[in-house]
Design an enzyme around this catalytic site. Sequence first.
Site, mmCIF file in Angstrom:
data_model
loop_
_atom_site.group_PDB
_atom_site.id
_atom_site.type_symbol
_atom_site.label_atom_id
_atom_site.label_comp_id
_atom_site.label_asym_id
_atom_site.label_seq_id
_atom_site.Cartn_x
_atom_site.Cartn_y
_atom_site.Cartn_z
ATOM 1 N N ARG A 278 -2.720 -2.035 -3.393
ATOM 2 C CA ARG A 278 -4.087 -1.319 -3.027
ATOM 3 C C ARG A 278 -4.037 -0.088 -3.928
ATOM 4 O O ARG A 278 -2.997 0.681 -3.918
ATOM 5 C CB ARG A 278 -3.924 -0.843 -1.404
ATOM 6 C CG ARG A 278 -5.210 -0.056 -1.295
ATOM 7 C CD ARG A 278 -5.058 0.808 0.181
ATOM 8 N NE ARG A 278 -6.314 1.280 0.479
ATOM 9 C CZ ARG A 278 -6.261 2.616 0.988
ATOM 10 N NH1 ARG A 278 -5.372 3.047 1.938
ATOM 11 N NH2 ARG A 278 -7.587 2.862 1.323
ATOM 12 N N HIS B 166 -13.202 2.779 1.000
ATOM 13 C CA HIS B 166 -13.197 1.899 2.014
ATOM 14 C C HIS B 166 -13.864 0.393 1.427
ATOM 15 O O HIS B 166 -14.334 -0.212 2.303
ATOM 16 C CB HIS B 166 -13.785 1.918 3.084
ATOM 17 C CG HIS B 166 -13.304 3.247 3.926
ATOM 18 N ND1 HIS B 166 -13.894 4.293 4.400
ATOM 19 C CD2 HIS B 166 -11.889 3.604 4.148
ATOM 20 C CE1 HIS B 166 -13.132 5.175 5.161
ATOM 21 N NE2 HIS B 166 -11.964 4.821 4.818
ATOM 22 N N ARG C 48 -11.341 15.405 8.211
ATOM 23 C CA ARG C 48 -12.391 16.114 7.046
ATOM 24 C C ARG C 48 -13.992 16.454 7.489
ATOM 25 O O ARG C 48 -14.363 15.704 8.312
ATOM 26 C CB ARG C 48 -12.430 14.630 6.048
ATOM 27 C CG ARG C 48 -11.091 14.518 5.254
ATOM 28 C CD ARG C 48 -11.225 13.015 4.640
ATOM 29 N NE ARG C 48 -10.249 12.455 4.863
ATOM 30 C CZ ARG C 48 -10.420 11.054 4.609
ATOM 31 N NH1 ARG C 48 -11.252 10.324 3.967
ATOM 32 N NH2 ARG C 48 -9.279 10.221 5.095
ATOM 33 N N ASN D 35 0.766 -1.098 -0.044
ATOM 34 C CA ASN D 35 -0.101 0.020 0.012
ATOM 35 C C ASN D 35 0.999 1.282 0.011
ATOM 36 O O ASN D 35 1.768 1.492 1.028
ATOM 37 C CB ASN D 35 -0.668 0.174 1.275
ATOM 38 C CG ASN D 35 -1.744 1.153 1.342
ATOM 39 O OD1 ASN D 35 -1.711 2.041 0.489
ATOM 40 N ND2 ASN D 35 -2.491 1.019 2.320
ATOM 41 N N GLU E 40 -7.994 -5.156 5.459
ATOM 42 C CA GLU E 40 -7.951 -4.884 4.220
ATOM 43 C C GLU E 40 -6.882 -5.492 3.332
ATOM 44 O O GLU E 40 -6.991 -6.254 2.417
ATOM 45 C CB GLU E 40 -7.856 -3.337 3.982
ATOM 46 C CG GLU E 40 -9.153 -2.400 4.511
ATOM 47 C CD GLU E 40 -9.067 -1.264 4.647
ATOM 48 O OE1 GLU E 40 -9.316 -0.481 3.490
ATOM 49 O OE2 GLU E 40 -8.653 -0.749 5.566
#
Length: 400
Positions: free
Chosen positions: A91, A180, A241, A7, A385
């Site tokens: 990823r 996600h 965010r 990743n 993940e």
Amino acid sequence: MKILVINCGSSSIKYELFQMEDEMVIAKGLVEKIGTESAIVTYQVTGKEERMETAEILDHREGLNLVLRLLMDEKEGVIKSKNEVTAVGHRVVHGGEYFSKSAIITSEVRQAIRKTIDLAPLHNPPNLLGISAAEQQLPDATHVAVFDTAFHQTMPKRSFLYPLPYVLYTRHKIRRYGFHGTSHKYVSEKAAAFVGKPLSDLKVISAHIGNGASVTAIENGISTDTSMGMTPLEGLMMGTRCGDIDPAIVPYVIAKEDLTLSEIQSMMNKHSGLLGVTGMSSDMREVTEAMEEGNEQAKLAIQMYLYKLRKTIGAYIAAMNGIDILLFTAGVGENSTYVRQEVCNNLSFFGIEIDTTQNNIRSKEVREISTPNSKVKVLVVPTNEELMIAREAKQLVDQS
Ligand code: AMP
């Protein structure tokens, strides 16, 4: 079969090497501060102490080269040659409308990832750097791209389109993509297995709440709505965010505060959410502690956070006309008993009932936290993940 999952961020490579027979991680680590003379490399063989060193690493290719040297190290390595790595799972954040599932990387796939750079300018370029570095270092391995957006490509138009002039969609592909996806897919499959029913018979709401956060409605095994949009800025209030705001605020604040576009982008992505409201921290643990110590701003931030999360879950229950499973995952979802309790307490209207004792138990396993009387099963499902990426890569290798 061994599969390396990587990743890549703009200056980092996170890696895990899986032994697929038992789906165990053999070794993992992180290369940080790539592009500097003092890059930090961590390496940990499962069951042994983590090792850390600093080195000059100027690009992702050098970073990956060092990772492979560590994996093949005579004393502390776990493989003897690069050929032992059958596949690399990459990823990739944005697959645009090109990818509704994972793909073996070919020049066409690389080209399509490149075409989505406009949609994910911070993420897709380092993902591509990682792909070319890994292809150079491991030319005999099968390289597979696993997209954060792919799982959500099943969303119907009514949920993925913005009510803007339609030409913006046809011309520029402006629409909601969701993120996600790898996590939502993994945890929803785990949840279905836990309750012993096929995912295709269930209505699931998956709340992936970590630093970034999104809620997904999963009906008959497919994503039908999700709270993040064209970018990961839309939706819930997050660590830094803002999530949903009135879009008219953007030009207004630009004018009032004399900001540039990139300054307001940075404000909404990096200085809002929990951090923006508290002025202190984006970390839910720290904000919760501050609230418990009487910090009013922290209390307000958490109230806002919970309210938005609850409203989104409620909206998806309405969208699906029902719910069988509500699941919590990621840093906050897996660890914050307070957030889970507060969200569920105010969803009692839907027949959601939390068992306080179960909710307070800490575990790395999937577990039920609802009472036997609860109409909806509420679960905590630790996400993974990396394992999902490794599984996707293995599946494509097996099929090829
Ligand atoms: P992630 O992005 O999935 O790594 O999640 C990071 C978030 O999880 C941060 O806001 C952490 O504060 C939060 N988190 C981790 N452990 C806890 C905890 N015990 N209580 C509340 N929040 C937590």
